[in-house]
Design a protein around this motif. Structure first.
Motif, PDB file in Angstrom:
ATOM      1  N   GLY A 192      -4.268 -12.667  -5.950  1.00 28.39           N
ATOM      2  CA  GLY A 192      -3.978 -11.713  -4.885  1.00 28.39           C
ATOM      3  C   GLY A 192      -3.859 -10.293  -5.410  1.00 28.39           C
ATOM      4  O   GLY A 192      -4.010 -10.035  -6.602  1.00 28.39           O
ATOM      5  N   ARG A 193      -3.583  -9.376  -4.512  1.00 27.21           N
ATOM      6  CA  ARG A 193      -3.453  -7.961  -4.863  1.00 27.21           C
ATOM      7  C   ARG A 193      -2.087  -7.711  -5.495  1.00 27.21           C
ATOM      8  O   ARG A 193      -1.082  -8.254  -5.055  1.00 27.21           O
ATOM      9  CB  ARG A 193      -3.586  -7.095  -3.614  1.00 27.21           C
ATOM     10  CG  ARG A 193      -4.965  -7.128  -3.018  1.00 27.21           C
ATOM     11  CD  ARG A 193      -5.047  -6.356  -1.712  1.00 27.21           C
ATOM     12  NE  ARG A 193      -4.809  -4.938  -1.956  1.00 27.21           N
ATOM     13  CZ  ARG A 193      -3.933  -4.199  -1.280  1.00 27.21           C
ATOM     14  NH1 ARG A 193      -3.212  -4.714  -0.322  1.00 27.21           N
ATOM     15  NH2 ARG A 193      -3.781  -2.930  -1.561  1.00 27.21           N
ATOM     16  N   GLU A 194      -2.066  -6.831  -6.493  1.00 29.77           N
ATOM     17  CA  GLU A 194      -0.800  -6.432  -7.094  1.00 29.77           C
ATOM     18  C   GLU A 194      -0.998  -5.154  -7.895  1.00 29.77           C
ATOM     19  O   GLU A 194      -2.117  -4.724  -8.145  1.00 29.77           O
ATOM     20  CB  GLU A 194      -0.211  -7.533  -7.977  1.00 29.77           C
ATOM     21  CG  GLU A 194      -1.019  -7.854  -9.202  1.00 29.77           C
ATOM     22  CD  GLU A 194      -0.407  -8.955 -10.043  1.00 29.77           C
ATOM     23  OE1 GLU A 194       0.378  -9.764  -9.531  1.00 29.77           O
ATOM     24  OE2 GLU A 194      -0.742  -9.003 -11.238  1.00 29.77           O
ATOM     25  N   ASP A 236       0.816  -1.211   0.000  1.00 31.31           N
ATOM     26  CA  ASP A 236       0.000   0.000   0.000  1.00 31.31           C
ATOM     27  C   ASP A 236       0.854   1.267   0.000  1.00 31.31           C
ATOM     28  O   ASP A 236       0.501   2.259  -0.646  1.00 31.31           O
ATOM     29  CB  ASP A 236      -0.971   0.000   1.184  1.00 31.31           C
ATOM     30  CG  ASP A 236      -2.038  -1.085   1.038  1.00 31.31           C
ATOM     31  OD1 ASP A 236      -2.485  -1.330  -0.106  1.00 31.31           O
ATOM     32  OD2 ASP A 236      -2.400  -1.703   2.049  1.00 31.31           O
ATOM     33  N   GLY A 296       3.639  -7.217  -5.759  1.00 29.19           N
ATOM     34  CA  GLY A 296       2.622  -7.861  -4.957  1.00 29.19           C
ATOM     35  C   GLY A 296       3.088  -8.002  -3.522  1.00 29.19           C
ATOM     36  O   GLY A 296       4.252  -7.757  -3.212  1.00 29.19           O
ATOM     37  N   ARG A 318      -3.361   2.298  -7.565  1.00 28.52           N
ATOM     38  CA  ARG A 318      -4.050   1.386  -6.652  1.00 28.52           C
ATOM     39  C   ARG A 318      -3.617  -0.034  -6.940  1.00 28.52           C
ATOM     40  O   ARG A 318      -3.462  -0.416  -8.098  1.00 28.52           O
ATOM     41  CB  ARG A 318      -5.562   1.466  -6.854  1.00 28.52           C
ATOM     42  CG  ARG A 318      -6.198   2.691  -6.261  1.00 28.52           C
ATOM     43  CD  ARG A 318      -7.714   2.607  -6.297  1.00 28.52           C
ATOM     44  NE  ARG A 318      -8.187   1.289  -5.895  1.00 28.52           N
ATOM     45  CZ  ARG A 318      -9.189   0.648  -6.491  1.00 28.52           C
ATOM     46  NH1 ARG A 318      -9.821   1.176  -7.502  1.00 28.52           N
ATOM     47  NH2 ARG A 318      -9.566  -0.528  -6.061  1.00 28.52           N
ATOM     48  N   GLU A 355      -4.585  -3.672  -7.513  1.00 36.90           N
ATOM     49  CA  GLU A 355      -5.795  -4.284  -8.044  1.00 36.90           C
ATOM     50  C   GLU A 355      -5.915  -5.723  -7.547  1.00 36.90           C
ATOM     51  O   GLU A 355      -4.911  -6.386  -7.308  1.00 36.90           O
ATOM     52  CB  GLU A 355      -5.753  -4.287  -9.577  1.00 36.90           C
ATOM     53  CG  GLU A 355      -5.647  -2.901 -10.192  1.00 36.90           C
ATOM     54  CD  GLU A 355      -6.882  -2.043  -9.995  1.00 36.90           C
ATOM     55  OE1 GLU A 355      -7.987  -2.612  -9.898  1.00 36.90           O
ATOM     56  OE2 GLU A 355      -6.736  -0.811  -9.929  1.00 36.90           O
ATOM     57  N   GLU A 356      -7.145  -6.184  -7.413  1.00 37.38           N
ATOM     58  CA  GLU A 356      -7.395  -7.571  -7.032  1.00 37.38           C
ATOM     59  C   GLU A 356      -7.277  -8.454  -8.266  1.00 37.38           C
ATOM     60  O   GLU A 356      -7.896  -8.178  -9.289  1.00 37.38           O
ATOM     61  CB  GLU A 356      -8.779  -7.735  -6.411  1.00 37.38           C
ATOM     62  CG  GLU A 356      -8.913  -7.178  -5.018  1.00 37.38           C
ATOM     63  CD  GLU A 356      -8.050  -7.886  -3.982  1.00 37.38           C
ATOM     64  OE1 GLU A 356      -7.772  -9.092  -4.142  1.00 37.38           O
ATOM     65  OE2 GLU A 356      -7.655  -7.223  -3.018  1.00 37.38           O
TER      66      GLU A 356
END
Length: 114
Positions: free
Chosen positions: A94-96, A78, A110, A87, A89-90
């Motif tokens: 996972g988020r990256e 973050d 990530g 941002r 992204e999902e």
């Protein structure tokens, strides 16, 4: 192999200007470790590190191709996103987020795997 010896892979990224690239990678938390050039005026080869993660940045044309992709796992996803105004992204895995350095090299970032 002894406990002190650790095998590793260090990606080499082609850059046009090591100083400009170094400033960009510093925003990701990388710090320049050393710099080499055979003589003044010739291309620079350098290492940047973020903890134990290292990258080589090279002005030498034959060392790497532009538009390379490196996947970087970080503990502060973050904060990286905020630094670059993007941002995370999902994705199904996972988020990256994806960034491009000034030379067009891609970094997919990530979180550290749990």
């Amino acid at each position: 192999m002894s406990a002190e010896e650790v095998e590793e892979v260090i990606p080499v990224l082609r850059v046009r200007d090591v100083a400009a690239a170094g400033r960009w990678y510093a925003r990701l938390g990388f710090v320049q470790q050393w710099e080499h050039r055979f003589e003044p005026g010739l291309p620079v080869f350098t290492e940047v590190a973020r903890g134990r993660v290292r990258l080589y940045l090279s002005e030498h044309e034959g060392d790497a191709r532009p538009d390379t992709l490196v996947y970087l796992r970080v503990t502060d996803l973050d904060e990286v996103a905020a630094e670059f105004g993007v941002r995370a992204e999902e994705a199904p895995w996972g988020r990256e987020l994806e960034l491009r350095d000034p030379d067009g090299n891609r970094l997919r970032v990530g979180p550290v795997a749990a």
